[in-house]
Design an enzyme around this catalytic site. Structure first.
Site, PDB file in Angstrom:
ATOM      1  N   ARG A 257       0.856  -1.183   0.000  1.00 31.46           N
ATOM      2  CA  ARG A 257       0.000   0.000   0.000  1.00 31.46           C
ATOM      3  C   ARG A 257       0.899   1.243   0.000  1.00 31.46           C
ATOM      4  NH1 ARG A 257      -2.157   0.607   5.363  1.00 31.46           N
ATOM      5  NH2 ARG A 257      -0.821   2.438   5.536  1.00 31.46           N
ATOM      6  N   HIS A 261      -3.710   4.289   4.665  1.00 34.70           N
ATOM      7  CA  HIS A 261      -4.782   3.288   4.751  1.00 34.70           C
ATOM      8  C   HIS A 261      -6.081   3.886   4.212  1.00 34.70           C
ATOM      9  CE1 HIS A 261      -7.217   0.014   6.254  1.00 34.70           C
ATOM     10  NE2 HIS A 261      -7.980   0.881   6.886  1.00 34.70           N
ATOM     11  N   TYR A 270       3.937   5.448  11.441  1.00 35.41           N
ATOM     12  CA  TYR A 270       4.246   4.060  11.785  1.00 35.41           C
ATOM     13  C   TYR A 270       5.138   3.336  10.772  1.00 35.41           C
ATOM     14  CZ  TYR A 270       0.152   3.437   8.718  1.00 35.41           C
ATOM     15  OH  TYR A 270      -0.737   3.486   7.673  1.00 35.41           O
TER      16      TYR A 270
END
Length: 368
Positions: A257, A261, A270
């Site tokens: 990805r 998100h 993160y």
């Protein structure tokens, strides 16, 4: 890991899957590139529109185009796909206008396309729930006698999509149990994009995802999810297997990805930028373009025409989005049940009375 096309755009021979790709015409191979480019453009425009306040949310598929186009183009007309909320590429291959998806994320539509028409069901926000629903539908196909007849236009199969995070959900594992026990014609399609929102794979599982199929009694395969030829070949083979009555399978498309998100997420919190840079070198669109050029399947005129079509599509997406009318709020209540429902009617009356207070205040303010 099954791979038919390297990140450098070089073809990798594979005895089991070469015939699937060899059966594609040059027109069909060029169409796969067109799909990749146009779906990416829709995604880019939708992301920008959300940032400009035109959409409430958007779940980007950036980096996962090959996985979705490869899977979607492997389907037959009578097949059905049960998506999560990021399967814009499969929706494209099934003929769902991108504006239907954008309208849903703008809050003016509830994903009300006809699943029977497109073989593509409404988006599922509840993580993993679509796996159970897809398995149930596949069991229905069995009972309708549309599996293993040998009739190409009748035998059908189901794709149940999921992300790597969904494989940790109870619904997903229950679907595996039912599919395995009843030998259902469903292909579980996991797009392992490495991050379940902010959790990496090593916080979700100690074993590769595709190996989970072993415990439920059906085959699991891992394919390079950034290789459109590889995904198409594997999905074509597994769908054929399901339609013929040989039961379920699990395909893990190993991809990444590239964006957040959703547009409400900040991936810099993160994951490190160096990881993203590595995956940029494995871009699914660039590698496929290099292969088409090296094989003489597509020339500069073709790529220019696709780019022009992409620009026109981008303009349409922007114009049609801002032109969408605001939804009727009462519709929230009217679409809950088919038959009249006392509680919903009371809720609607209370909301209508509450909304009228603001109209009164606006009117009185104007008079003052």
């Amino acid at each position: 890991m099954i791979q038919l096309l390297t990140p450098e755009g070089e073809r990798v021979p594979h005895a089991e899957y070469d015939a699937v790709i060899d059966a594609l015409s040059h027109d069909e191979l060029r169409d796969l590139y067109r799909d990749l480019v146009l779906v990416r453009r829709v995604d880019q425009e939708a992301t920008a529109l959300q940032r400009q306040g035109e959409l409430g949310l958007w779940a980007s598929l950036l980096g996962q185009e090959a996985a979705q186009i490869g899977a979607g183009r492997a389907m037959r007309t009578q097949d059905h796909c049960f998506p999560g909320y990021r399967e814009h590429g499969i929706a494209w291959t099934r003929g769902v206008d991108p504006m239907r998806l954008i309208a849903m994320y703008r809050g003016v539509d509830k994903g009300a396309w006809d699943p029977a028409e497109f073989g593509f069901h409404p988006y599922t926000i509840v993580i993993g729930n679509q796996s159970l629903i897809g398995t149930g539908y596949a069991m229905g196909i069995q009972r309708d006698g549309a599996v293993g007849t040998g009739e190409t236009e009748r035998d059908a199969a189901v794709i149940a999509c999921m992300g790597d995070g969904a494989t940790a959900q109870g619904d997903n594992n229950e679907a595996f149990v039912f599919a395995g026990v009843y030998n259902s014609p469903v292909v579980f399609f996991c797009q392992n994009n490495q991050w379940a929102i902010s959790e990496p794979n090593d916080r979700q599982t100690r074993a590769p995802i595709y190996k989970r199929a072993d415990g439920f009694g059906f085959p699991g395969l891992r394919v390079d999810g950034n290789d459109v030829l590889g995904v198409y070949a594997v999905m074509t083979t597994m769908l054929d297997r399901a339609r013929s009555g040989d039961g379920p399978s699990l395909i893990e498309a190993f991809t990444y990805r590239m964006g957040a998100h959703t547009t409400s997420d900040d991936p810099t919190k993160y994951r490190v930028s160096a990881e993203v840079e590595v995956w940029k070198l494995r871009d699914p669109v660039a590698r496929y373009k290099r292969w088409l050029m090296s094989e003489g399947i597509a020339d500069a005129d073709f790529f220019d025409s696709v780019e022009a079509e992409s620009d026109a599509l981008g303009e349409r997406v922007r114009a049609d989005t801002v032109a969408m009318a605001d939804p009727d709020v009462d519709d929230i209540f009217d679409q809950v049940y088919v038959e009249p429902h006392r509680q919903v009617e009371d809720d609607k009356a209370a909301f209508t009375a509450y909304s009228a207070l603001f109209e009164t205040e606006t009117t009185e303010g104007a008079r003052a």
